[in-house]
Design a protein around this motif. Structure first.
Motif, PDB file in Angstrom:
ATOM      1  N   PRO A   1       0.698  -1.219   0.177  1.00  0.00           N
ATOM      2  CA  PRO A   1       0.054  -0.044   0.329  1.00  0.00           C
ATOM      3  C   PRO A   1       0.520   1.093   0.037  1.00  0.00           C
ATOM      4  N   ASP A   2       2.054   1.266   0.631  1.00  0.00           N
ATOM      5  CA  ASP A   2       2.792   2.537   0.434  1.00  0.00           C
ATOM      6  C   ASP A   2       3.396   2.740  -1.107  1.00  0.00           C
ATOM      7  N   LYS A   3       3.226   1.943  -1.450  1.00  0.00           N
ATOM      8  CA  LYS A   3       4.145   2.041  -2.792  1.00  0.00           C
ATOM      9  C   LYS A   3       2.949   2.286  -3.789  1.00  0.00           C
ATOM     10  N   GLU A   4       1.010   2.348  -3.712  1.00  0.00           N
ATOM     11  CA  GLU A   4       0.648   2.541  -4.920  1.00  0.00           C
ATOM     12  C   GLU A   4       0.651   3.419  -5.304  1.00  0.00           C
ATOM     13  N   ALA A   5       0.978   4.605  -4.476  1.00  0.00           N
ATOM     14  CA  ALA A   5       0.710   6.192  -5.206  1.00  0.00           C
ATOM     15  C   ALA A   5       0.918   6.434  -6.251  1.00  0.00           C
ATOM     16  N   GLU A   6       2.633   6.633  -5.723  1.00  0.00           N
ATOM     17  CA  GLU A   6       3.805   6.194  -6.700  1.00  0.00           C
ATOM     18  C   GLU A   6       3.253   5.250  -7.946  1.00  0.00           C
TER      19      GLU A   6
ATOM     20  N   LYS B   1       0.737   4.387  -9.691  1.00  0.00           N
ATOM     21  CA  LYS B   1      -0.287   5.432 -10.459  1.00  0.00           C
ATOM     22  C   LYS B   1       0.589   6.170 -10.458  1.00  0.00           C
ATOM     23  N   GLU B   2       0.667   7.031 -10.021  1.00  0.00           N
ATOM     24  CA  GLU B   2       1.180   8.403 -10.794  1.00  0.00           C
ATOM     25  C   GLU B   2       2.138   7.918 -11.513  1.00  0.00           C
TER      26      GLU B   2
ATOM     27  N   VAL C   1      -2.360  -1.379 -10.559  1.00  0.00           N
ATOM     28  CA  VAL C   1      -1.818  -1.061  -9.097  1.00  0.00           C
ATOM     29  C   VAL C   1      -2.545  -2.369  -7.981  1.00  0.00           C
TER      30      VAL C   1
ATOM     31  N   ALA D   1       8.214   3.563  -9.165  1.00  0.00           N
ATOM     32  CA  ALA D   1       8.084   4.622 -10.300  1.00  0.00           C
ATOM     33  C   ALA D   1       9.005   4.673 -11.118  1.00  0.00           C
TER      34      ALA D   1
END
Length: 229
Positions: free
Chosen positions: A81-86, A88-89, A95, A150
């Motif tokens: 979960p802590d890597k999901e945002a990067e 997706k970006e 993801v 990323a």
């Protein structure tokens, strides 16, 4: 069917028998001999003087094609979960983690590249029989197992591909689309060939690059001069 055969004959007639074309010449010719109504892929096949059965003669690597592949690469990022945002970006198409592991177990493999983290690889082990034959198993050597998710996603989307010599000693790779300019196709081919030369195994004796052929999805093959170093 007769019409297609006529086009094939016309295309074949444009290739001079016995001639080995330069990369630049072949890159222009492959566009000229392709009559597909869709944007055909341009592929290259390089026969190497190696014995892939021997571990010290295995040729595998990655290359970032300067002009991309022309293909919309679908990327799955299997991350915590802590890597999901990067992820997706950076442009990953899918993801997540457990939900996608379950989908893969059920046979879903509708992606081109899977990128993951070292801590997740243990969960992928049991899926090797599904992912391995499809060339989807992440590997640290190809940059698809990394903490910098990323960067990995961005590179793959921009045209980074991995290649591996097959059991017959041939490296197959897509190097663009027919809609590319001859200069773009040649640039991608030269980058791949340059990378292959750097990966020559010390155990490989004799001629390293035995032959090179370029073709599109529906065109005859063009023999390319293999004297590249």
């Amino acid at each position: 069917m007769a019409r297609l055969a006529k086009k094939q004959k016309e295309a074949a007639a444009k290739i001079e028998k016995g001639k080995f074309y330069s990369v630049n010449e072949a890159s222009a010719l492959v566009k000229d001999i392709t009559n597909a109504k869709f944007d055909a892929s341009v592929d290259i096949a390089v026969r190497l003087g190696v014995d892939p059965r021997k571990a010290n003669q295995m040729v595998r690597g990655v290359v970032s094609l300067p002009h991309g592949t022309g293909k919309d690469v679908k990327v799955l990022a299997l991350v915590t979960p802590d890597k999901e945002a990067e992820a997706k970006e950076a442009g990953a198409d899918y993801v997540g983690l457990d939900e996608f592991l379950d989908k893969i177990k059920s046979g879903w493999t509708d992606v081109d590249v899977i990128i993951t983290m070292p801590s997740v690889m243990g969960k992928l082990g049991p899926l090797g029989r599904i992912l391995g034959p499809r060339g989807l198993m992440p590997n640290p050597k190809t940059g698809t197992v990394t903490m910098d998710v990323a960067k990995a996603v961005t590179e793959v989307k921009a045209g980074k591909i991995d290649f591996k010599v097959d059991k017959t000693g041939i490296v197959h790779a897509a190097v663009g689309k027919v809609s590319f300019s001859p200069e773009q196709i040649a640039g991608n081919v030269n980058e791949l060939l340059s990378t292959l030369m750097k990966l020559k195994p010390t155990a490989a004796k004799g001629t390293y690059v035995k032959s090179i052929f370029m073709s599109s999805t529906m065109s005859p093959s063009i023999a390319v001069d293999s004297k590249i170093g």
